[in-house]
Scaffold this active site. Structure first.
Site, PDB file in Angstrom:
ATOM      1  N   LYS A   1       1.946   9.354 -10.287  1.00 39.54           N
ATOM      2  CA  LYS A   1       1.733   9.095  -8.866  1.00 39.54           C
ATOM      3  C   LYS A   1       2.878   9.687  -8.035  1.00 39.54           C
ATOM      4  CE  LYS A   1       1.337   5.128  -5.812  1.00 39.54           C
ATOM      5  NZ  LYS A   1       1.266   3.684  -5.766  1.00 39.54           N
TER       6      LYS A   1
ATOM      7  N   SER B   1       7.679  -1.622  -3.184  1.00 41.73           N
ATOM      8  CA  SER B   1       6.710  -1.867  -4.251  1.00 41.73           C
ATOM      9  C   SER B   1       6.745  -3.326  -4.698  1.00 41.73           C
ATOM     10  CB  SER B   1       7.012  -0.973  -5.457  1.00 41.73           C
ATOM     11  OG  SER B   1       6.825   0.366  -5.121  1.00 41.73           O
ATOM     12  N   ALA B   2       5.587  -3.798  -5.117  1.00 47.44           N
ATOM     13  CA  ALA B   2       5.425  -5.130  -5.730  1.00 47.44           C
ATOM     14  C   ALA B   2       5.849  -6.276  -4.818  1.00 47.44           C
ATOM     15  CB  ALA B   2       6.185  -5.189  -7.060  1.00 47.44           C
ATOM     16  N   CYS B   3       5.633  -6.120  -3.511  1.00 47.98           N
ATOM     17  CA  CYS B   3       6.028  -7.194  -2.598  1.00 47.98           C
ATOM     18  C   CYS B   3       4.832  -7.879  -1.951  1.00 47.98           C
ATOM     19  CB  CYS B   3       6.974  -6.677  -1.524  1.00 47.98           C
ATOM     20  SG  CYS B   3       6.125  -5.645  -0.336  1.00 47.98           S
ATOM     21  N   GLY B   4       3.625  -7.424  -2.224  1.00 53.58           N
ATOM     22  CA  GLY B   4       2.451  -8.088  -1.682  1.00 53.58           C
ATOM     23  C   GLY B   4       1.658  -7.287  -0.665  1.00 53.58           C
TER      24      GLY B   4
ATOM     25  N   ASN C   1      -2.066  -7.747  -1.286  1.00 57.32           N
ATOM     26  CA  ASN C   1      -2.516  -9.082  -0.880  1.00 57.32           C
ATOM     27  C   ASN C   1      -2.639  -9.189   0.635  1.00 57.32           C
ATOM     28  OD1 ASN C   1      -2.639 -10.021  -3.498  1.00 57.32           O
ATOM     29  ND2 ASN C   1      -0.540 -10.761  -3.488  1.00 57.32           N
TER      30      ASN C   1
END
Length: 97
Positions: A15, A57-60, A63
């Site tokens: 990516k 990255s990976a913080c929501g 969501n």
């Protein structure tokens, strides 16, 4: 990535490489690639608004992008994108994504 609970990590190398190539091509055409989400929402009066939010990255981000309006149908929320946003300022000075 070994032992990672985040599925995106297994493709992160490909990516990132693809994004670097696409970023160079986009730069030549006046586009900017950002790691962010874009949300759209419509007011009860029918006016559409957009928000770009750059988070790590990976913080929501995903969501947040999947929001569902709790205002009883008075407004609508939509996900335009939750990962890479391509942005460009048009001839009229408006940000396009």
């Amino acid at each position: 990535s070994y032992g990672s609970g985040f599925g995106g990590n297994s493709l992160l190398g490909k990516k990132c490489y693809a994004l670097r190539i696409a970023s160079m091509l986009g730069k030549k055409q006046g586009w900017l690639a950002e790691h962010c989400l874009i949300l759209g929402w419509t007011t009860p009066e029918g006016k559409k608004h957009y928000m770009a939010a750059a988070f790590p990255s990976a913080c929501g981000k995903t969501n947040l992008a999947m929001l569902i309006s709790t205002l009883g149908g008075q407004s609508a929320v939509s996900c335009v994108g939750d990962d890479i946003a391509w942005m460009h300022i048009d001839k009229e000075g408006r940000l396009r994504a």
